[in-house]
Scaffold this active site. Structure first.
Site, short mmCIF file in Angstrom:
data_model
loop_
_atom_site.label_atom_id
_atom_site.label_comp_id
_atom_site.label_asym_id
_atom_site.label_seq_id
_atom_site.Cartn_x
_atom_site.Cartn_y
_atom_site.Cartn_z
N GLU A 52 0.82 -1.21 0.00
CA GLU A 52 0.00 0.00 0.00
C GLU A 52 0.86 1.26 0.00
O GLU A 52 0.53 2.24 -0.66
CB GLU A 52 -0.96 0.02 1.20
N CYS A 208 -14.27 0.44 -13.51
CA CYS A 208 -14.77 1.81 -13.38
C CYS A 208 -13.58 2.78 -13.51
O CYS A 208 -13.27 3.54 -12.61
CB CYS A 208 -15.49 1.98 -12.04
N CYS A 215 -19.00 -0.08 -18.23
CA CYS A 215 -20.23 -0.17 -17.43
C CYS A 215 -21.03 -1.44 -17.74
O CYS A 215 -21.64 -2.02 -16.85
CB CYS A 215 -21.09 1.06 -17.66
N CYS A 218 -19.96 -4.19 -15.62
CA CYS A 218 -19.78 -3.85 -14.21
C CYS A 218 -20.70 -4.67 -13.30
O CYS A 218 -21.91 -4.72 -13.53
CB CYS A 218 -20.05 -2.36 -14.02
N CYS A 224 -25.94 1.62 -9.64
CA CYS A 224 -25.18 2.83 -10.01
C CYS A 224 -26.11 3.91 -10.56
O CYS A 224 -26.72 3.75 -11.62
CB CYS A 224 -24.12 2.46 -11.04
#
Ligand code: SF4
Length: 410
Positions: A52, A208, A215, A218, A224
């Site tokens: 990270e 995304c 989309c 998705c 959404c």
């Protein structure tokens, strides 16, 4: 702009996790989390912590090699705590934002020497106790390594959540960021928080995406609002008048920049215009001498231990005032070089090589590059910073920044 229906939250979690189980990328830090989570020992360096920190402002493809080398060299907190800053900088060289590596090591030292080798395990403690661990990293470590049901908000999550809930106010404002954290904490799956958080970030990284989101593929498109609005052209339903007041909702796009149907879902998120980076000019000189075996050697000097590129090595360099005439630049650099060569240097002897541009996050840096071969025996004058002569291989093995590698290529 909120998820007020528990059944919808449940469905979204299920759809997202099922997609993640099928489609997640095979990344080395995920393998390590999977393999070690059953017998996690306090002395191991959490894989997700290293990954990270490296992934902040750096692409996955670049990070993988650095991550593998880092974990091979310092698999435990103790090993990292005992490394020197020079070793850390050498391994980090080329990854950028060098204070990240330094603070990662400082935090490992704190765990080993002040916390009896016990990693903090909640997001609150991680953020409070470890240098360099902000709210996002703390949430990622706590949820992925230690199973705490806490959300995370990074750039990918901002984009996904703003689209899911048509949030069009400035996504870098604290008002929006606070609401996104609330939303992430509501959404996070209680039994698989680490996987849920990774799934949300993975969705932003692979589906995304900023410019041409996929989309139709998705897994959460039915939840959404941006997608619904693109399909049907209607504003989303207003779930609560207090959350989306007519006319001056703090989360809707501003009235001056309403929904643009040509942009579709990429109407969201929106950011206030960025300040342009500050322009800086720096003169730098590659001083070259013949080493004892006749091979060329180059002088590198160490930067101060704080500030930009702290502790890294570079060719002797001098920041310049803007709009300085070339002749004057040469003279100032020549004066500066005397500290290193111990003898007078004439500006006219410096050979102009070219200009190298490097963009740091907030600085547009132009290096004006010169070279100067030195004859005879060169004894370095005692200078203010540490310095050393290196061969070409020595230069590449040293903790030098990407900008200096560009100077080298020039
Ligand atoms: Fe993003 Fe499109 Fe999925 Fe909405 S439907 S979350 S805009 S990829």
């Amino acid at each position: 702009h909120v998820f007020s229906d528990p059944a919808e939250v449940e469905a979204l979690r299920g759809n997202l996790l099922a997609w993640y189980d099928r489609c997640k990328r095979d990344l080395p830090w995920r393998a390590l989390v999977r393999g070690d989570c059953g017998n996690w020992g306090p002395a191991l360096l959490p894989a997700v912590w290293v990954s990270e920190i490296m992934l902040q402002q750096t692409q996955v493809a670049t990070v993988i090699d650095y991550y593998n080398r880092w974990m091979q060299k310092w698999p435990t907190l103790q090993a990292l705590a005992q490394a020197s800053l020079e070793e850390v900088n050498e391994l980090w060289a080329g990854l950028g934002y060098y204070s990240r590596g330094k603070r990662l090591q400082e935090a490992a030292r704190k765990v080993v020497f002040e916390l009896a080798g016990q990693m903090p395990r909640t997001a609150e403690d991680l953020q409070k106790l470890l240098p360099g661990v902000g709210r996002y990293t703390a949430g990622a470590i706590a949820s992925i390594s230690y199973g705490q049901a806490t959300g995370v908000v990074d750039g990918n999550v901002i984009r996904v959540l703003c689209r899911l809930r048509c949030i069009g106010a400035d996504s870098s404002s604290s008002a929006v960021i606070d609401r996104l954290w609330d939303m992430a904490n509501v959404l996070v799956d209680r039994s698989r928080p680490g996987d849920f958080n990774q799934a949300l970030m993975e969705l932003g990284a692979t589906v995304c995406v900023p410019k041409a989101p996929l989309c139709r593929e998705c897994p959460v498109k039915q939840h959404c609002q941006a997608w619904r609005r693109k399909l049907f052209g209607n504003p989303p339903k207003v779930p609560d008048v207090e959350d989306c007041g007519v006319g001056d909702c703090p989360l809707c796009p501003p009235a001056t920049e309403p929904w643009d149907s040509s942009l579709g879902v990429t109407n969201f998120p929106r950011k206030a215009a960025k300040k342009p980076p500050r322009a800086m000019r720096t003169a730098t000189c590659v001083l070259e001498r013949r080493g004892c075996h006749g091979a060329p050697e180059y002088l590198i000097v160490q930067r101060p231990s704080s500030g930009l590129l702290a502790g890294l090595w570079e060719f002797p360099s001098l920041p310049l005032a803007q709009d300085l005439q070339e002749e004057r630049e040469r003279e100032e650099l020549a004066d500066h070089l005397q500290a290193w060569t111990g003898r007078p240097v004439a500006g006219k002897d410096l050979r102009f090589i070219g200009e190298v541009i490097h963009i740091f996050s907030h600085i547009h840096q132009t290096y004006v590059v010169y070279s100067l071969p030195l004859d005879g025996d060169v004894t370095l004058a005692p200078a203010l910073s540490p310095c050393r002569w290196v061969t070409e291989d020595g230069f590449h093995a040293s903790a030098v920044s990407t900008a200096m590698k560009k100077v080298w290529r020039a």
